[in-house]
Design an enzyme around this catalytic site. Structure first.
Site, PDB file in Angstrom:
ATOM      1  N   TRP A 129     -14.803  17.777 -13.858  1.00 52.59           N
ATOM      2  CA  TRP A 129     -13.865  16.995 -13.033  1.00 52.59           C
ATOM      3  C   TRP A 129     -12.788  17.883 -12.428  1.00 52.59           C
ATOM      4  CZ3 TRP A 129     -12.074  12.065 -11.585  1.00 52.59           C
ATOM      5  CH2 TRP A 129     -10.700  11.991 -11.298  1.00 52.59           C
TER       6      TRP A 129
ATOM      7  N   ASP B   9      -5.986  17.466  -8.303  1.00 54.75           N
ATOM      8  CA  ASP B   9      -5.106  18.139  -7.343  1.00 54.75           C
ATOM      9  C   ASP B   9      -5.339  19.653  -7.158  1.00 54.75           C
ATOM     10  OD1 ASP B   9      -4.065  15.752  -8.194  1.00 54.75           O
ATOM     11  OD2 ASP B   9      -2.127  16.550  -8.788  1.00 54.75           O
TER      12      ASP B   9
ATOM     13  N   ARG C 199       7.472  15.894 -12.821  1.00 53.71           N
ATOM     14  CA  ARG C 199       6.343  16.840 -12.725  1.00 53.71           C
ATOM     15  C   ARG C 199       6.111  17.384 -11.315  1.00 53.71           C
ATOM     16  NH1 ARG C 199       4.175  11.821 -14.004  1.00 53.71           N
ATOM     17  NH2 ARG C 199       3.146  10.769 -12.267  1.00 53.71           N
ATOM     18  N   ASP C 200       5.096  18.244 -11.247  1.00 56.32           N
ATOM     19  CA  ASP C 200       4.538  18.794 -10.006  1.00 56.32           C
ATOM     20  C   ASP C 200       5.496  19.734  -9.274  1.00 56.32           C
ATOM     21  OD1 ASP C 200       2.553  17.028 -10.755  1.00 56.32           O
ATOM     22  OD2 ASP C 200       3.029  15.530  -9.236  1.00 56.32           O
TER      23      ASP C 200
HETATM   24  C1  FRU Z   1      -1.520  13.639  -8.983  1.00 57.25           C
HETATM   25  C2  FRU Z   1      -1.217  13.804 -10.463  1.00 57.25           C
HETATM   26  C3  FRU Z   1       0.010  14.656 -10.664  1.00 57.25           C
HETATM   27  C4  FRU Z   1      -0.202  15.243 -12.028  1.00 57.25           C
HETATM   28  C5  FRU Z   1      -1.701  15.433 -12.074  1.00 57.25           C
HETATM   29  C6  FRU Z   1      -2.320  15.249 -13.422  1.00 57.25           C
HETATM   30  O1  FRU Z   1      -2.843  13.340  -8.692  1.00 57.25           O
HETATM   31  O2  FRU Z   1      -1.069  12.534 -11.066  1.00 57.25           O
HETATM   32  O3  FRU Z   1       1.229  13.977 -10.491  1.00 57.25           O
HETATM   33  O4  FRU Z   1       0.504  16.440 -12.214  1.00 57.25           O
HETATM   34  O5  FRU Z   1      -2.247  14.508 -11.153  1.00 57.25           O
HETATM   35  O6  FRU Z   1      -3.659  15.644 -13.433  1.00 57.25           O
END
Ligand code: FRU
Length: 488
Positions: A32, A35, A165-166
């Site tokens: 799988w 992002d 996050r991110d």
């Molecule tokens: C976006 C997300 C992010 C997170 C990641 C987890 O698609 O939800 O916010 O960091 O995927 O896999």
């Protein structure tokens, strides 16, 4: 064997079982992906990291996969860069970005802790903090010994650590800034900014963008960059809580404006959608090797139907899009060498189609279709792709009403309608990139884009262009993909 070695060995031992991977879109060797992460040009190559679970075709325990490319068609799969093997990232190395400093590659990502691994959300148990990993060769990464670098101490009151996050990092005049997605006390999404002089000591700077309470959304995967004399902020939209699931579509948006780095304020001037399809999410940009801004996204969405289990992989990354700004709108042009990879097998010039007339051509599973259409002499026509005896994907272009609609018998996605799709009095161009499981449509050289993903096995290959009323097609070019051996 540690968790990283285990993942790499599993991939080597099992990747030969995987089938039906796309021909010219990036996909994982097995398992799988979601992002794109850490997208950058480093030591002469583009590096793409990505949210990765090698062991199944569903989301779980996030690792960072890694691949490199020069042309976005041929990819070199690299060893998995990170596994979730520390106390502070025990339940996932979530999304983040990369930046070069003193010749080294720094990754900044979210260390995710959730004892229920996302399946039964219990907020008091969830902690998201930002962490660093460093590499000297772009392949082997060492997590920073004082991780996490942004956590409870740095996050001001009024924000929830369970959705924090991110990180997307950038450098402006020798100072590092990082934009992050966060949930505020009202449970709504904001984009906040942190500042650092060295990439490891960070302080909160400001909140640069807030969703409205009634929008009921979180703003995931923010990205901030400059094009010319404007700043562009991107984010991906998710319902902020399950009760709003039905009313919020996953989608990606942009705002154009001015980022005042002195005051920490983003002033919005215009906004729009990055993609009108249902399968483009969490895009990330980088500066390309010639200074251009390139964007790639995950060609999927949360809760989409998965491919058949026997394929052994799930998820693809979009073609790169080169970004520019025209008339306060973001323009996204496909950024691969079309002439190099698609062999023209049919070229038509100046075709007049009356109602009920059509041109048909035998397609392949992959292809590039370009059309330029006279707006003044055209009322309505339909392009049919992936045509079998009983099924197809149909794009209806209604020039009179400036509408484009997209619907498909494959997959269960809703019809897509763009109401202000065309510019009055200007010729229209359509560019379709057709791969085994996807179609990307660029309208008017990237004014609007539609991404479509469907893993159905019974897809047809043929193509028709059908006149509904009059249509004057100035030029139609169809080319098949000519480097079939790109899977590596
Ligand atoms: C976006 C997300 C992010 C997170 C990641 C987890 O698609 O939800 O916010 O960091 O995927 O896999």
């Amino acid at each position: 064997m540690n968790k990283l070695e285990k993942a790499n060995q599993y991939i080597q031992n099992n990747k030969q079982k995987v089938t039906n991977r796309p021909f010219f879109h990036f996909s994982p060797e097995i398992g799988w992906i979601n992002d794109p992460n850490g997208f950058c040009f480093y030591q002469g190559e583009y590096h793409l990291f990505y949210q990765y679970y090698p062991y199944d075709i569903v989301w779980n325990d996030m690792h960072w996969g890694h691949a490199t490319t020069l042309d976005f068609v041929h990819w070199n799969h690299k060893p998995v860069a990170m596994a979730n093997d520390k106390v502070y990232d025990a339940n996932g190395c979530f999304s983040g970005s990369a930046i070069e400093k003193d010749g080294k590659l720094f990754l900044i990502y979210t260390g995710h802790i959730d004892p229920n691994i996302g399946f039964d959300r219990d907020e008091p148990q969830i902690i998201e903090r930002q962490c660093i990993a460093i590499s000297e060769d772009g392949i082997n990464f060492k997590k920073y010994e004082n991780n996490p670098v942004i956590g409870e101490k740095e996050l001001p009151e009024g924000y929830l650590i369970c959705d924090f996050r991110d990180p997307k990092v950038m450098e402006v005049n020798g100072v590092y800034y990082c934009v992050l997605s966060v949930r505020n006390e009202k449970r709504r999404g904001e984009i906040i900014m942190f500042k650092s002089s060295n990439l490891v000591d960070w302080t909160f700077y400001s909140s640069i963008y807030q969703s409205k309470e009634e929008e009921n959304i979180l703003l995931e995967c923010p990205d901030l960059f400059r094009i010319g004399n404007k700043d562009v902020l991107l984010f991906s939209i998710m319902p902020c809580d399950p009760e709003f699931q039905a009313e919020v579509d996953n989608k990606t948006a942009y705002v154009i404006g001015e980022m005042d780095f002195e005051k920490g304020i983003f002033k919005t001037e215009s906004d729009g959608l990055l993609d009108y399809g249902h399968t483009f999410y969490a895009p990330q940009s980088t500066e390309g090797k010639n200074g251009e801004r390139l964007l790639i996204g995950w060609m999927h969405r949360w809760h989409q139907t998965t491919p058949p289990k026997e394929y052994g992989f799930n998820g693809m990354i979009s073609l790169p899009r080169k970004l520019s700004i025209e008339n306060h709108r973001l323009i996204q042009q496909p950024a691969i060498e079309i002439e190099q990879y698609f062999n023209p097998s049919a070229i038509y010039e100046k075709i007049q189609l009356n109602a009920g007339e059509k041109i048909d051509f035998k397609g392949e599973r992959t292809g590039y279709l370009y059309m330029s259409v006279s707006s003044s002499n055209t009322e309505r026509f339909t392009v049919e792709l992936n045509k079998s005896e009983t099924k197809s994907t149909r794009i209806e272009v209604d020039v009179e009403n400036t509408m484009i609609s997209f619907e498909s018998d494959y997959s269960s996605q809703d019809q897509i309608n763009i109401t202000d799709a065309l510019n009055a009095n200007e010729d229209l161009t359509l560019e379709f990139f057709i791969d085994r499981h996807s179609i990307e449509l660029f309208i008017n050289s990237g004014e609007k884009v539609i991404s479509f993903t469907a893993y159905d096995q019974d897809k047809g290959k043929d193509i028709s262009i059908l006149g509904q009323c009059n249509a004057e097609l100035k030029q139609v070019i169809y080319g098949t993909f000519c480097h079939e051996n790109t899977l590596s």
